[in-house]
Design a protein around this motif. Structure first.
Motif, short mmCIF file in Angstrom:
data_model
loop_
_atom_site.label_atom_id
_atom_site.label_comp_id
_atom_site.label_asym_id
_atom_site.label_seq_id
_atom_site.Cartn_x
_atom_site.Cartn_y
_atom_site.Cartn_z
N PRO A 4 7.56 34.20 62.02
CA PRO A 4 8.18 32.89 61.92
C PRO A 4 8.37 32.45 60.47
O PRO A 4 7.45 32.54 59.66
CB PRO A 4 7.19 31.97 62.64
CG PRO A 4 6.36 32.87 63.47
CD PRO A 4 6.32 34.19 62.76
N THR A 5 9.54 32.02 60.16
CA THR A 5 9.86 31.64 58.79
C THR A 5 10.64 30.34 58.79
O THR A 5 11.63 30.21 59.48
CB THR A 5 10.72 32.73 58.13
OG1 THR A 5 10.01 33.96 58.15
CG2 THR A 5 11.02 32.38 56.68
N VAL A 21 17.63 22.78 56.77
CA VAL A 21 16.38 23.46 57.11
C VAL A 21 16.62 24.25 58.39
O VAL A 21 17.38 23.83 59.27
CB VAL A 21 15.21 22.45 57.29
CG1 VAL A 21 15.46 21.49 58.45
CG2 VAL A 21 13.88 23.17 57.45
N GLY A 22 15.99 25.40 58.48
CA GLY A 22 16.12 26.23 59.67
C GLY A 22 14.88 27.07 59.85
O GLY A 22 13.99 27.08 58.99
N ASN A 23 14.81 27.75 60.98
CA ASN A 23 13.68 28.65 61.19
C ASN A 23 14.08 29.80 62.09
O ASN A 23 15.05 29.72 62.84
CB ASN A 23 12.46 27.88 61.73
CG ASN A 23 12.66 27.40 63.14
OD1 ASN A 23 12.68 28.20 64.06
ND2 ASN A 23 12.81 26.10 63.32
N THR A 24 13.29 30.85 61.99
CA THR A 24 13.59 32.07 62.74
C THR A 24 13.11 31.99 64.18
O THR A 24 13.51 32.83 64.98
CB THR A 24 12.98 33.30 62.06
OG1 THR A 24 11.57 33.10 61.93
CG2 THR A 24 13.59 33.53 60.68
N ILE A 25 12.28 31.00 64.52
CA ILE A 25 11.81 30.87 65.90
C ILE A 25 12.96 30.41 66.79
O ILE A 25 13.26 31.02 67.82
CB ILE A 25 10.63 29.90 65.99
CG1 ILE A 25 9.43 30.46 65.23
CG2 ILE A 25 10.25 29.65 67.45
CD1 ILE A 25 8.29 29.49 65.06
N SER A 26 13.62 29.33 66.37
CA SER A 26 14.73 28.81 67.16
C SER A 26 16.06 29.47 66.79
O SER A 26 17.02 29.40 67.55
CB SER A 26 14.86 27.30 66.97
OG SER A 26 15.26 27.00 65.65
N GLY A 27 16.11 30.06 65.60
CA GLY A 27 17.36 30.65 65.13
C GLY A 27 18.41 29.59 64.83
O GLY A 27 19.60 29.88 64.87
N SER A 28 17.95 28.38 64.54
CA SER A 28 18.90 27.29 64.31
C SER A 28 18.59 26.59 62.99
O SER A 28 17.56 26.82 62.38
CB SER A 28 18.83 26.29 65.46
OG SER A 28 17.55 25.68 65.49
N ALA A 29 19.52 25.73 62.60
CA ALA A 29 19.38 24.98 61.36
C ALA A 29 19.89 23.56 61.58
O ALA A 29 20.69 23.32 62.48
CB ALA A 29 20.17 25.66 60.24
N SER A 30 19.41 22.64 60.74
CA SER A 30 19.89 21.26 60.80
C SER A 30 19.96 20.68 59.39
O SER A 30 19.33 21.18 58.46
CB SER A 30 18.98 20.41 61.69
OG SER A 30 17.66 20.42 61.21
N GLU A 31 20.72 19.63 59.26
CA GLU A 31 20.95 19.00 57.96
C GLU A 31 19.67 18.31 57.47
O GLU A 31 18.96 17.70 58.24
CB GLU A 31 22.05 17.95 58.08
CG GLU A 31 23.37 18.50 58.54
CD GLU A 31 24.30 17.41 59.03
OE1 GLU A 31 24.32 16.32 58.44
OE2 GLU A 31 25.02 17.68 60.02
#
Length: 156
Positions: A4-5, A21-31
């Motif tokens: 997880p990153t 910001v984003g992360n590898t758990i959800s594979g998503s990003a947000s402003e």
């Protein structure tokens, strides 16, 4: 990077830098927001707060190559920012091909306006939305990633 990153992503411009910001758990990003750039320097205190708040494991900077993969002033600015991030925060920094990310951000913003989820006065957040596109590209297209080139202008 394995496991997880949490990532902070950046769309570097001459007047503003979009941050996501984003992360590898959800594979998503947000402003996250937008950093103003004054006299060539970003709002470091604000970025320091965001880095402290999000505690990223790595940083991702868009690489604005020309459509044929060539160099341009915006690309040199992004590479310099990537090097400064690595030096300042002592975190891994990667770049990802950001060609057409601004167009994709504009398309998403227009779709949000049409759906009623975005307002015209939020257009300043377009740079943050471009940073979202950059992070999503990093998450979904590993072949588009690379480590920033070293500063060739620096003297040993």
């Amino acid at each position: 990077m394995s496991g997880p990153t949490t990532l902070l992503g950046f769309d570097v411009g001459s007047r503003r830098i979009g941050v996501a910001v984003g992360n590898t758990i959800s594979g998503s990003a947000s402003e996250v927001g937008v950093l103003d750039v004054h006299e060539g320097s970003p709002d470091w205190p604000r970025l320091d707060r965001w880095v402290g708040e999000w505690r990223p494991d790595a940083l991702v900077v868009g690489d604005p190559a020309t459509l044929d993969g060539g160099d341009q002033p915006a690309r040199q600015r992004a590479r310099a920012f990537a090097r400064e991030l690595a030096h300042r925060y002592r975190l891994p920094v990667e770049q990802v091909d950001e060609r057409r990310s601004s167009q994709e951000a504009a398309r998403r913003f227009a779709a949000g306006r049409a759906a009623g989820t975005r307002r015209r006065h939020q257009a300043s957040q377009l740079d943050a939305l471009a940073a979202v596109v950059i992070l999503e590209r990093w998450l979904t297209e590993p072949g588009a990633r690379h480590v920033p080139e070293p500063d060739t202008d620096a003297t040993p």
